[in-house]
Design a protein around this motif. Structure first.
Motif, short mmCIF file in Angstrom:
data_model
loop_
_atom_site.label_atom_id
_atom_site.label_comp_id
_atom_site.label_asym_id
_atom_site.label_seq_id
_atom_site.Cartn_x
_atom_site.Cartn_y
_atom_site.Cartn_z
N TYR A 1 -55.62 -10.02 -67.13
CA TYR A 1 -56.50 -9.83 -65.99
C TYR A 1 -55.77 -8.88 -65.05
O TYR A 1 -54.61 -9.08 -64.73
CB TYR A 1 -56.76 -11.17 -65.29
N ILE A 2 -56.47 -7.84 -64.63
CA ILE A 2 -55.86 -6.83 -63.76
C ILE A 2 -56.59 -6.84 -62.43
O ILE A 2 -57.82 -6.76 -62.39
CB ILE A 2 -55.97 -5.43 -64.39
N THR A 3 -55.84 -6.94 -61.37
CA THR A 3 -56.45 -6.91 -60.05
C THR A 3 -56.52 -5.48 -59.53
O THR A 3 -55.73 -4.63 -59.93
CB THR A 3 -55.64 -7.76 -59.05
N LYS A 4 -57.49 -5.22 -58.70
CA LYS A 4 -57.64 -3.90 -58.08
C LYS A 4 -56.91 -3.92 -56.75
O LYS A 4 -56.87 -4.95 -56.09
CB LYS A 4 -59.11 -3.59 -57.83
N ASP B 1 -49.76 3.92 -63.73
CA ASP B 1 -48.66 3.80 -64.69
C ASP B 1 -48.61 2.39 -65.29
O ASP B 1 -48.39 2.21 -66.49
CB ASP B 1 -47.31 4.15 -64.05
N ASP B 2 -48.81 1.38 -64.44
CA ASP B 2 -48.83 0.00 -64.92
C ASP B 2 -50.00 -0.23 -65.86
O ASP B 2 -49.88 -0.92 -66.87
CB ASP B 2 -48.92 -0.98 -63.76
N LEU C 1 -52.12 -1.09 -71.29
CA LEU C 1 -52.98 -0.69 -72.41
C LEU C 1 -52.17 -0.44 -73.68
O LEU C 1 -52.61 -0.78 -74.78
CB LEU C 1 -53.79 0.55 -72.04
N ARG C 2 -50.99 0.13 -73.52
CA ARG C 2 -50.11 0.32 -74.70
C ARG C 2 -49.70 -1.02 -75.29
O ARG C 2 -49.71 -1.21 -76.51
CB ARG C 2 -48.88 1.13 -74.31
N HIS D 1 -52.81 -5.74 -80.54
CA HIS D 1 -53.99 -5.65 -81.41
C HIS D 1 -53.60 -5.21 -82.81
O HIS D 1 -54.03 -5.80 -83.80
CB HIS D 1 -55.02 -4.68 -80.82
N ASP D 2 -52.77 -4.18 -82.90
CA ASP D 2 -52.31 -3.70 -84.20
C ASP D 2 -51.56 -4.79 -84.96
O ASP D 2 -51.71 -4.92 -86.17
CB ASP D 2 -51.43 -2.46 -84.05
#
Length: 102
Positions: free
Chosen positions: A17-20, A25-26, A31-32, A38-39
């Motif tokens: 969960y990402i807050t605005k 960069d974070d 995402l990486r 996932h891979d």
């Protein structure tokens, strides 16, 4: 409580969960990490599928050796599947090593 909600989401099926507002960069790093995870999950499922088929072949080979009868072409197919599994495991291990070094 916002913290409890975030902890619940992060502990569930969602990756994070990402807050605005988020730091670009974070977000890229996150995402990486998600892509690597996932891979890894996809690779794990593939290994389980290939390994299941390989074990079926191994059982068939064991039974055939007891009977002294091996179907034509079976050993060749078994060797091919053995090489495929070996190659796939090597590829997954290489990917895991790369992910750890990043």
């Amino acid at each position: 409580d916002t913290r409890a909600i975030i902890d619940a989401i992060n502990g569930g099926e969602l990756y994070r969960y990402i807050t605005k507002p988020w730091d670009p960069d974070d977000l890229i790093d996150l995402l990486r990490e998600a892509a690597v995870k996932h891979d890894a999950v996809v690779a794990q499922h593939e290994i389980l599928n290939v390994l299941g088929a390989y074990l079926e072949d191994a059982n068939q080979l064991a039974n055939a050796s007891e009977d002294g009868v091996v179907e034509p072409g079976f050993l060749s197919a078994f060797k091919d599947r053995t090489q495929k599994l070996s190659d796939y495991l090597e590829s997954v291990n290489a990917s895991a090593s790369e992910a750890k070094s990043e």
